[in-house]
Write a protein that holds these residues in place. Structure first.
Motif, PDB file in Angstrom:
ATOM      1  N   LEU A  98     -17.630 -14.068  69.128  1.00  0.00           N
ATOM      2  CA  LEU A  98     -16.199 -15.094  69.383  1.00  0.00           C
ATOM      3  C   LEU A  98     -15.455 -14.095  70.802  1.00  0.00           C
ATOM      4  N   GLY A  99     -15.963 -14.050  71.587  1.00  0.00           N
ATOM      5  CA  GLY A  99     -15.492 -13.180  72.855  1.00  0.00           C
ATOM      6  C   GLY A  99     -14.739 -11.635  73.138  1.00  0.00           C
ATOM      7  N   ILE A 100     -15.088 -11.508  71.291  1.00  0.00           N
ATOM      8  CA  ILE A 100     -14.924 -10.105  71.865  1.00  0.00           C
ATOM      9  C   ILE A 100     -15.693  -8.722  72.361  1.00  0.00           C
ATOM     10  N   THR A 101     -15.299  -8.232  73.274  1.00  0.00           N
ATOM     11  CA  THR A 101     -15.721  -7.582  74.226  1.00  0.00           C
ATOM     12  C   THR A 101     -15.665  -6.266  73.880  1.00  0.00           C
ATOM     13  N   HIS A 102     -14.743  -5.615  73.431  1.00  0.00           N
ATOM     14  CA  HIS A 102     -14.103  -4.182  73.074  1.00  0.00           C
ATOM     15  C   HIS A 102     -14.191  -3.591  71.477  1.00  0.00           C
ATOM     16  N   PHE A 103     -15.330  -2.532  71.777  1.00  0.00           N
ATOM     17  CA  PHE A 103     -15.219  -1.861  70.052  1.00  0.00           C
ATOM     18  C   PHE A 103     -15.383  -0.710  70.033  1.00  0.00           C
ATOM     19  N   ASP A 104     -14.023  -0.519  69.259  1.00  0.00           N
ATOM     20  CA  ASP A 104     -13.478   0.813  69.391  1.00  0.00           C
ATOM     21  C   ASP A 104     -14.161   1.169  68.142  1.00  0.00           C
ATOM     22  N   LEU A 105     -14.354   2.857  68.704  1.00  0.00           N
ATOM     23  CA  LEU A 105     -14.459   4.259  67.835  1.00  0.00           C
ATOM     24  C   LEU A 105     -13.888   5.699  67.657  1.00  0.00           C
ATOM     25  N   ALA A 106     -14.051   6.730  67.057  1.00  0.00           N
ATOM     26  CA  ALA A 106     -14.049   7.945  66.732  1.00  0.00           C
ATOM     27  C   ALA A 106     -14.813   8.910  66.986  1.00  0.00           C
ATOM     28  N   LEU A 127      -9.299  -6.049  78.625  1.00  0.00           N
ATOM     29  CA  LEU A 127      -9.041  -6.184  77.724  1.00  0.00           C
ATOM     30  C   LEU A 127      -9.165  -7.583  76.693  1.00  0.00           C
ATOM     31  N   PRO A 128     -10.570  -7.837  75.709  1.00  0.00           N
ATOM     32  CA  PRO A 128      -9.333  -9.279  75.196  1.00  0.00           C
ATOM     33  C   PRO A 128      -8.457  -9.039  74.177  1.00  0.00           C
ATOM     34  N   ALA A 129      -8.046  -9.714  74.202  1.00  0.00           N
ATOM     35  CA  ALA A 129      -6.642 -10.029  73.345  1.00  0.00           C
ATOM     36  C   ALA A 129      -6.516  -9.281  71.806  1.00  0.00           C
ATOM     37  N   ILE A 130      -8.070  -9.564  71.306  1.00  0.00           N
ATOM     38  CA  ILE A 130      -8.477  -8.639  70.322  1.00  0.00           C
ATOM     39  C   ILE A 130      -9.477  -7.974  70.065  1.00  0.00           C
ATOM     40  N   SER A 131      -8.942  -6.702  69.794  1.00  0.00           N
ATOM     41  CA  SER A 131     -10.490  -5.993  69.484  1.00  0.00           C
ATOM     42  C   SER A 131     -10.963  -5.453  68.714  1.00  0.00           C
ATOM     43  N   LEU A 132     -12.142  -5.033  67.723  1.00  0.00           N
ATOM     44  CA  LEU A 132     -12.615  -4.843  66.802  1.00  0.00           C
ATOM     45  C   LEU A 132     -12.527  -2.709  66.733  1.00  0.00           C
ATOM     46  N   GLY A 133     -11.893  -2.706  65.466  1.00  0.00           N
ATOM     47  CA  GLY A 133     -11.775  -1.112  65.448  1.00  0.00           C
ATOM     48  C   GLY A 133     -13.161  -0.756  64.481  1.00  0.00           C
ATOM     49  N   LEU A 134     -13.547   0.164  64.539  1.00  0.00           N
ATOM     50  CA  LEU A 134     -14.161   0.455  63.204  1.00  0.00           C
ATOM     51  C   LEU A 134     -14.095   2.019  63.203  1.00  0.00           C
ATOM     52  N   TRP A 135     -12.519   1.849  62.448  1.00  0.00           N
ATOM     53  CA  TRP A 135     -12.332   2.920  61.329  1.00  0.00           C
ATOM     54  C   TRP A 135     -12.286   3.213  60.163  1.00  0.00           C
ATOM     55  N   HIS A 136     -12.516   1.844  59.466  1.00  0.00           N
ATOM     56  CA  HIS A 136     -13.249   1.667  58.039  1.00  0.00           C
ATOM     57  C   HIS A 136     -14.174   0.427  58.017  1.00  0.00           C
ATOM     58  N   ASN A 137     -15.212   0.733  57.161  1.00  0.00           N
ATOM     59  CA  ASN A 137     -15.858  -0.111  56.931  1.00  0.00           C
ATOM     60  C   ASN A 137     -16.948  -0.624  58.061  1.00  0.00           C
ATOM     61  N   SER A 147      -3.541  -5.506  74.081  1.00  0.00           N
ATOM     62  CA  SER A 147      -5.326  -6.215  72.723  1.00  0.00           C
ATOM     63  C   SER A 147      -4.547  -5.119  71.764  1.00  0.00           C
ATOM     64  N   ALA A 148      -4.066  -6.292  70.069  1.00  0.00           N
ATOM     65  CA  ALA A 148      -4.137  -6.174  69.251  1.00  0.00           C
ATOM     66  C   ALA A 148      -5.742  -5.759  68.442  1.00  0.00           C
TER      67      ALA A 148
END
Length: 334
Positions: free
Chosen positions: A55-63, A25-35, A293-294
């Motif tokens: 920017l190389g962020i390949t992980h997108f986290d949803l629920a 996983l990328p060390a920084i991941s993007l979460g779609l919790w808000h916005n 990852s953060a």
């Protein structure tokens, strides 16, 4: 405008192996919790998602319940995926979860097989996907046998609806039991998603040891403590901040003078390192490689750009770490 990904997107991002799995996983991941929900501007969300990938962020986290309204973040991401990112699907790690309330009645939340599998099917439809890369049990269900919850996760993998599975918000003891059940089923637990930051260090009280011993990765949500560990609160509580809102996660009662004193002291270390407070906080969460990852949130592109720059300095001196402990105490806030 047709989106074409930045050809240099993999040159500066750091990728970490998830536990003892084959996945990174990328060390920084993007979460779609808000916005990223239906109440937000689609184009702003699209720009954040595509910039993250550039920017190389390949992980997108949803629920399932991300929005508002619930489900709309998955629908929004599904639209961006269809219109912009579909050529890059195999470069992406897309995750979703189920556990919190999603629809009325006794089958609309928690951890039953009925709820988890139904929710996964709904998430796939909203995302426009045949499978997600990671599917989580979003919270432990005290009334459903853990075997049933883990068997549902195992079924999702065996039916091709998820490649990997994980848990979120589970205690150390609950995680150890879940790891054992999944191992026996033949679908190893990939990852745990806990809250973790300079101001919330609960995973150091046993969970991190369970993950290390079990070869399970971790992705920390709220590494910036709902914005407390950014420059937003260095001069008091802004009127437009989450602490001034009706948020159940951060309010003025949480932002005590003692907490602000700690934030100011931590910022002094950040400045000396040539980092913003947010960059420093992310680097600290990733220190030593224990956290895979953060998971950051964002409301604008510039925040993602700033946060990714944290990776330019992940090394800490013993003196810096000692100063952090002096400021926070041995375990920080709970």
């Amino acid at each position: 405008m047709v989106y074409n990904a930045n050809e240099a997107r993999y040159e500066s991002m750091k990728y970490n192996r998830v536990g003892r799995s084959g996945l990174k996983l990328p060390a920084i991941s993007l979460g779609l919790w808000h916005n990223f929900g239906g109440v937000n501007q689609y184009e702003n969300g699209r720009e954040m998602i595509t910039k993250a990938f550039d920017l190389g962020i390949t992980h997108f986290d949803l629920a399932n319940n991300y929005g508002p309204p619930a489900g709309s973040a998955e629908e929004m991401f599904g639209k961006v995926l269809k219109n912009d990112l579909s050529p890059y699907r195999d470069e992406l790690i897309i995750s979703s979860k189920a556990g919190y309330q999603m629809w009325p009645g006794p089958y609309g939340e928690w951890g039953s097989r009925k709820y988890l599998i139904s929710s996964a099917d709904q998430s796939l439809k909203r995302l426009g996907l045949d499978y997600v890369d990671i599917f989580y049990s979003h919270r432990f269900d005290p009334e459903t046998p853990l075997e049933e919850t883990m068997m549902a996760l195992d079924h999702l993998v065996r039916s091709g609806k998820a490649l990997y599975v994980g848990v979120s918000n589970y205690t150390a003891e609950q995680t150890a039991e879940a790891v054992s059940i999944l191992k026996a089923l033949g679908t190893p637990m990939l990852i745990h998603q806990p809250s973790y930051s300079l101001l919330n260090r609960w995973i150091e009280g046993g969970l991190q040891d369970v993950l290390d011993d079990s070869g399970v990765g971790s992705i920390a949500f709220c590494p910036l403590a709902q914005g407390l560990l950014t420059n937003k609160y260095l001069h008091g509580i802004p009127d437009d901040s989450r602490a001034k809102s009706s948020s159940v996660f951060l309010n003025e009662e949480n932002v005590t003078p003692e907490t602000l004193r700690k934030v100011h002291a931590l910022n002094q270390i950040a400045v000396a390192r040539g980092q913003s407070l947010a960059q420093f906080a992310l680097a600290w969460v990733l220190r030593g490689g224990k956290v895979t990852s953060a998971l950051i949130g964002a409301s604008r592109v510039s925040q993602i750009e700033e946060n990714v720059k944290a990776l330019e300095n992940l090394d800490f001196t013993n003196e810096e770490l000692a100063r952090v402990e002096t400021i926070l105490g041995s375990h920080g806030d709970n």
